[in-house]
Design a protein around this motif. Structure first.
Motif, PDB file in Angstrom:
ATOM      1  N   ASP A 108      -9.168  -2.793  -9.113  1.00 35.85           N
ATOM      2  CA  ASP A 108      -8.887  -1.449  -8.605  1.00 35.85           C
ATOM      3  C   ASP A 108      -9.749  -1.246  -7.363  1.00 35.85           C
ATOM      4  N   LYS A 112     -10.066   3.235  -2.244  1.00 36.11           N
ATOM      5  CA  LYS A 112      -9.198   4.371  -2.543  1.00 36.11           C
ATOM      6  C   LYS A 112      -9.972   5.616  -2.979  1.00 36.11           C
ATOM      7  N   TYR A 205      -1.768   2.126  -5.397  1.00 36.51           N
ATOM      8  CA  TYR A 205      -2.446   0.986  -4.792  1.00 36.51           C
ATOM      9  C   TYR A 205      -1.881  -0.297  -5.377  1.00 36.51           C
ATOM     10  N   GLU A 206      -2.171  -1.403  -4.716  1.00 38.75           N
ATOM     11  CA  GLU A 206      -1.777  -2.711  -5.204  1.00 38.75           C
ATOM     12  C   GLU A 206      -2.931  -3.304  -6.007  1.00 38.75           C
TER      13      GLU A 206
END
Length: 337
Positions: A108, A112, A205-206
């Protein structure tokens, strides 16, 4: 709470809670990516690293990083209590007006976090979920089991549970306080947080591959998480046991009719196969029902014991506050002389 700790709590805008267990291999990469992201925010913050009883050099590395990073706060648990318990320890002790929880494996992206904080402040949201829009880095088996898990929990807990949302999220102080007030011991925050019903938003998000180390969620822990999610948030499995019992009863009636007809036409020997199958089926249904009942009885037993889910061995913020308090009387006496 002391005056010193009150002042510290009032100064924090953001807390980043990171549960850790044997993360020595990925820890340097985590610090090198997370620290500049938080520094660019230009807002008071703390990083709450919860060492969940690691047996490698995680605690040693955290102590070394903390020497040059005063915002890093280390909470050490006395024993390995599990991911959700370590996350609970971090949420319970975080001081920020907003609290972000993120895993240490860098799947993660910490980049972000500013977007999540800006969205929460701009739209006055209490919860911002990190949504995995792309899980191409995961194995096919992991994507398949994750899909089953999210479909299951959304069916049981309702559509308020975001699909593909893990433990990467932002919570306001009001949401954190609401979670702390809940009596649940075996917590699954993926279900508890949506259940609160606070205003929420999403950031996509990726999902990246783990840069180092090994996953701390093997198949066994994934199954345990799924069982805790289902039994801790819904009584539906008990109703499934009831339906299985009813279905088994109908099967028994059918087998009884078949047995009587076979006896009437003197064909009792061929009925052995159906009788054997029926006994196996009834036995399997009974074991499933007893197992489901056992899961709920076990949760009741744990709730009655009311044992803490974790024990804190040390907290560097508490040590700092204690050192500051011990220093104050000496400074006052020196000023009077």
């Amino acid at each position: 709470m002391t005056d010193t700790s009150d002042a510290v709590a009032g100064a924090r805008v953001l807390s980043v809670v990171i549960p850790m267990f044997n993360e020595e291999e990925v820890l340097p990469s985590l610090v090198s990516r997370l620290r500049p992201v938080l520094a660019d925010l230009d807002t008071p913050y703390e990083v709450v690293a919860v060492d969940d009883g690691s047996t490698d050099r995680t605690a040693e590395l955290l102590a070394a990083f903390r020497l040059g990073w005063p915002e890093l706060r280390v909470i050490g648990l006395r024993r390995n209590s599990g991911h959700q318990a370590a996350l609970t320890a971090g949420l319970d002790r975080a001081l920020g007006a907003y609290v972000v929880s993120i895993d240490a494996d860098l799947q993660d992206p910490p980049e972000k976090i500013p977007e999540m904080l800006a969205l929460a402040q701009r739209e006055r949201l209490d919860i911002v979920y990190g949504i995995r829009a792309d899980r191409a880095s995961d194995t096919g088996f992991k994507r398949w089991t994750a899909g089953i898990y999210y479909r299951l929990v959304r069916r049981l807990a309702g559509p308020s549970v975001p699909a593909q949302a893990g433990d990467f999220r932002l919570l306001s102080r009001a949401a954190v306080d609401a979670l702390k007030a809940l009596p649940d011991q075996q917590r699954v925050y993926r279900l508890l947080v949506p259940w609160l019903g606070f205003p929420s938003g999403q950031v996509t998000y990726e999902r990246a591959p783990r840069p180092a180390g090994q996953s701390k969620y093997p198949l066994g822990r994934m199954i345990r998480l799924a069982v805790d999610s289902v039994t801790g948030f819904s009584a539906a499995p008990l109703r499934i046991a009831t339906w299985l019992g009813g279905f088994a009863f109908l099967v028994c009636l059918g087998l009884m009719a078949y047995t009587l007809s076979a006896h009437a036409f003197d064909h009792t020997v061929p009925g052995w196969t159906s009788l054997f199958t029926g006994v196996l089926f009834i036995g399997a249904v009974q074991l499933i029902c007893v197992g489901l009942l056992g899961e709920y009885v076990g949760r009741i037993y744990t709730a009655v014991q009311n044992r803490p889910t974790y024990f804190v061995g040390h907290d560097t913020a508490v040590q700092q506050a204690g050192d500051a308090e011990n220093a104050l009387p000496h400074q006052r006496s020196g000023s009077h002389t």
